[in-house]
Design a protein around this motif. Structure first.
Motif, PDB file in Angstrom:
ATOM      1  N   CYS A 107      62.427  31.588 -24.382  1.00 45.27           N
ATOM      2  CA  CYS A 107      62.412  31.740 -25.840  1.00 45.27           C
ATOM      3  C   CYS A 107      63.516  30.909 -26.468  1.00 45.27           C
ATOM      4  O   CYS A 107      64.676  30.978 -26.051  1.00 45.27           O
ATOM      5  N   TYR A 108      63.122  30.115 -27.446  1.00 42.65           N
ATOM      6  CA  TYR A 108      64.047  29.279 -28.209  1.00 42.65           C
ATOM      7  C   TYR A 108      63.575  29.256 -29.654  1.00 42.65           C
ATOM      8  O   TYR A 108      62.491  29.744 -29.994  1.00 42.65           O
ATOM      9  N   ALA A 109      64.362  28.652 -30.503  1.00 39.91           N
ATOM     10  CA  ALA A 109      64.055  28.623 -31.926  1.00 39.91           C
ATOM     11  C   ALA A 109      63.029  27.535 -32.252  1.00 39.91           C
ATOM     12  O   ALA A 109      62.795  26.613 -31.464  1.00 39.91           O
ATOM     13  N   VAL A 110      62.446  27.645 -33.414  1.00 43.12           N
ATOM     14  CA  VAL A 110      61.462  26.688 -33.928  1.00 43.12           C
ATOM     15  C   VAL A 110      62.102  25.938 -35.092  1.00 43.12           C
ATOM     16  O   VAL A 110      62.647  26.558 -36.016  1.00 43.12           O
ATOM     17  N   ARG A 111      62.021  24.612 -35.062  1.00 37.73           N
ATOM     18  CA  ARG A 111      62.692  23.814 -36.090  1.00 37.73           C
ATOM     19  C   ARG A 111      61.716  22.804 -36.692  1.00 37.73           C
ATOM     20  O   ARG A 111      61.232  21.911 -35.994  1.00 37.73           O
ATOM     21  N   PRO A 112      61.425  22.914 -37.960  1.00 39.60           N
ATOM     22  CA  PRO A 112      60.430  22.033 -38.584  1.00 39.60           C
ATOM     23  C   PRO A 112      60.981  20.691 -39.048  1.00 39.60           C
ATOM     24  O   PRO A 112      62.169  20.551 -39.361  1.00 39.60           O
ATOM     25  N   VAL A 113      60.086  19.716 -39.075  1.00 44.72           N
ATOM     26  CA  VAL A 113      60.342  18.385 -39.628  1.00 44.72           C
ATOM     27  C   VAL A 113      59.289  18.121 -40.695  1.00 44.72           C
ATOM     28  O   VAL A 113      58.120  18.484 -40.532  1.00 44.72           O
ATOM     29  N   LEU A 114      59.705  17.499 -41.786  1.00 42.48           N
ATOM     30  CA  LEU A 114      58.801  17.140 -42.883  1.00 42.48           C
ATOM     31  C   LEU A 114      58.732  15.627 -43.011  1.00 42.48           C
ATOM     32  O   LEU A 114      59.767  14.957 -43.006  1.00 42.48           O
ATOM     33  N   THR A 115      57.535  15.092 -43.126  1.00 38.51           N
ATOM     34  CA  THR A 115      57.379  13.682 -43.484  1.00 38.51           C
ATOM     35  C   THR A 115      56.911  13.611 -44.926  1.00 38.51           C
ATOM     36  O   THR A 115      55.800  14.029 -45.255  1.00 38.51           O
ATOM     37  N   LEU A 116      57.783  13.133 -45.791  1.00 36.36           N
ATOM     38  CA  LEU A 116      57.457  13.057 -47.214  1.00 36.36           C
ATOM     39  C   LEU A 116      56.534  11.878 -47.490  1.00 36.36           C
ATOM     40  O   LEU A 116      56.537  10.882 -46.764  1.00 36.36           O
ATOM     41  N   LYS A 117      55.779  11.993 -48.553  1.00 31.63           N
ATOM     42  CA  LYS A 117      54.971  10.863 -48.996  1.00 31.63           C
ATOM     43  C   LYS A 117      55.892   9.707 -49.385  1.00 31.63           C
ATOM     44  O   LYS A 117      57.018   9.920 -49.842  1.00 31.63           O
TER      45      LYS A 117
END
Length: 382
Positions: free
Chosen positions: A354-364
């Motif tokens: 178990c580890y954390a979840v980290r999001p990435v965003l690709t902007l327009k």
């Protein structure tokens, strides 16, 4: 002459304001927005901006033509800012840059989180004993610049800290277990992070390529130079192929098939960053290092996080294939990129990690600074 300039100034202002209106409509219809550079180029071609005015707009947002002020600032994109900082060879990448037209890796921006929405990692996909729920309302994250997306050309953002699940206060991590967790890991991670997709950009999980773009480990030669896997685990080197008899794959194990021959290429590797024994990957950009590596701790510790990248290592000591998912965490050598085995080919054993979840965003590409402004550095909760 003054009246003529005033007329021209009015036409330029009207053109800019119309471009802003059209961009707002494009946002609502998924259309194509006009960039600041495109508007300036069009006005120059039409003879409504002089060469001197075009040159002036390289450094300022507001110009005056015939007594009329025209603001081009709202057309200035984050990509423009990022590219300008590079073109200007700005050395103030540690958060001390005061140029409002510059955008650096590690800078914070005011991306508005969705305030509602729920994503569930179903137990049938994770191999865990229960479903794991993530709610946007409980994960109002800060966002930092990670770089520029090589495919779309848009700015990439990463959350200042990972997301928390609803499991419990002491266990806010995503559990991935065994064959199911391995096979579905990338899909599950990306789906959870899609919680942050909005009209401004598309969200997914951080992956190994994202990290490698910061550390510079982007070629096969670099991977082999810094790979500590063979020393740590008795694994073969990245890119080598090995045959194992009487072994399970995750697919065959779930299908109840007998053991078979595994012929596979090692695609896993590990390295430490800025600490440990040589070879060490050096990340000289302090903010970039802190953003990705500073808060991670020991196994299952705070802020160590999954990468949406899985693969296979060969362990020569135990003569088995280790099916892993990449993670960022601290180990006995220091902090870096390592692999977490959750399925072993020799026995079919499934391991709960178990580890954390980290999001990435690709902007327009055409998102402007007025839509998502740069803001002062924030304090992150662990």
């Amino acid at each position: 002459m003054q009246a003529k300039d005033a007329t021209r100034g009015g036409e330029v202002k009207e053109y800019v304001e119309m471009a802003l209106v059209e961009n707002t409509m494009a946002d609502n219809t998924n259309g194509t927005r006009k960039t600041r550079a495109e508007v300036i180029s069009e006005l120059s071609t039409q003879g409504k901006l002089t060469a001197e005015e075009v040159t002036t707009l390289a450094d300022v947002d507001v110009i005056t033509i015939g007594g009329i002020q025209i603001n081009f600032g709202e057309l200035f994109t984050l990509v423009d800012m990022y590219d300008k900082a590079i073109a200007d060879n700005c050395t103030n990448k540690d958060g001390t840059c005061t140029n409002k037209r510059h955008l650096h890796i590690g800078d914070y921006v005011d991306y508005k989180n969705p305030t509602s929405g729920v994503k569930t990692a179903e137990k049938e996909k994770t191999g865990y004993t229960s479903n794991q729920v993530y709610e946007a309302s409980k994960n109002q994250l800060n966002w930092r610049v990670l770089g520029k997306d090589s495919t779309t050309g848009g700015i990439k953002l990463i959350s200042g800290r990972p997301m928390k699940s609803n499991n419990s206060e002491t266990d806010p991590y995503l559990h991935l277990c065994g064959a199911k967790g391995y096979l579905n890991s990338e899909t599950v991670l990306n789906d959870l992070c899609s919680l942050y997709t909005t009209q401004y950009g598309t969200a997914r999980s951080v992956n190994r390529d994202d990290v490698n773009e910061i550390t510079g480990i982007t070629t096969e030669e670099k991977i082999k130079e810094f790979n500590k896997g063979p020393t740590w685990w008795g694994d073969m080197q990245y890119g080598e192929t090995y045959n194992l008899e009487n072994q399970y794959t995750p697919e065959s194990y779930l299908d109840g098939n007998p053991q078979t021959i595994i012929s596979t290429t090692v695609d896993g590797y590990a390295y430490t960053v800025n600490s440990g024994e040589d070879p060490i990957v050096r990340v000289t950009n302090t903010r970039a290092y802190n953003m990705l590596f500073d808060s991670v701790n020991s196994d299952n510790g705070e802020d160590a996080y999954w990468l949406a990248t899985h693969g296979v290592n060969l362990n020569l000591k135990f003569v088995c294939a280790n099916f892993y998912i990449s993670i960022i965490r601290e180990n006995e050598q220091g902090v870096g990129l390592v692999n977490r085995t959750i399925f072993t080919s020799s026995t079919g054993n499934g391991i709960d990690a178990c580890y954390a979840v980290r999001p990435v965003l690709t902007l327009k590409v055409n998102i402007t600074e007025s839509e998502i402004p740069k803001i002062p550095d924030q304090t992150e909760e662990t």
